[in-house]
Design an enzyme around this catalytic site. Sequence first.
Site, PDB file in Angstrom:
ATOM      1  CB  SER A  47       8.928  46.434  15.016  1.00 35.68           C
ATOM      2  OG  SER A  47       9.016  46.991  13.724  1.00 35.68           O
ATOM      3  CG  HIS A  86       5.103  49.309  12.466  1.00 32.99           C
ATOM      4  ND1 HIS A  86       5.128  50.175  13.518  1.00 32.99           N
ATOM      5  CD2 HIS A  86       6.186  48.506  12.619  1.00 32.99           C
ATOM      6  CE1 HIS A  86       6.185  49.915  14.277  1.00 32.99           C
ATOM      7  NE2 HIS A  86       6.848  48.909  13.735  1.00 32.99           N
ATOM      8  CG  ASP A 130       3.207  51.976  15.127  1.00 35.96           C
ATOM      9  OD1 ASP A 130       3.579  51.135  15.963  1.00 35.96           O
ATOM     10  OD2 ASP A 130       3.347  51.829  13.907  1.00 35.96           O
TER      11      ASP A 130
END
Length: 188
Positions: A47, A86, A130
């Site tokens: 990701s 992230h 997210d």
Amino acid sequence: MNLKTLRIQLNQGLVMSMVLASAFAVWKLMSVITMSNSPLVVVLSGSMEPAFQRGDILLLWNREKYLNVGDIIVYKTSVRDVPIVHRIVREHVIEDDLPKRKTGKNKSTVAAKRKSQKILTKGDNNQGDDLPLYEYNVNYLDRQKDILGSVKGYIPKVGYVTILITENKYFKYAIVGLLALSALFNQE
């Protein structure tokens, strides 16, 4: 079994115990220095490509009071068992009123303000943010509660061994077998 063999095996057990204890002590020292429960994290998914590849080991730091938009962070929620790596795409700083407290002889009250940071994240290689990864009815992560740390460095591909161990049971058995064989045939 003679006394010499017993002595060698006890020595090997003691050396192995010392190695494990030293590794634990280094891990705890790194946790104290970085102020993170998990100072090293392995990237488990794609990701964050192209910034980080699967199997990269990330070095975390958790001493900043506030994080910036664009920082790459590692967070953990109660919904997911594994840490997620992230990038911050949005942040809010919210001032909360602390309970009033009495001070001194004149019993005056003092109202203090506490600032908390709320963060929204997204993987570089993902289409959306997210929000589906957060707990139900939670729109932002809390800086103090959810964040393990921000990424300050990485070691490429070294963590792929841990991915192989967790995803491939035969590799796990092969590693354990090799360790057992080396312990049996080591004569030091």
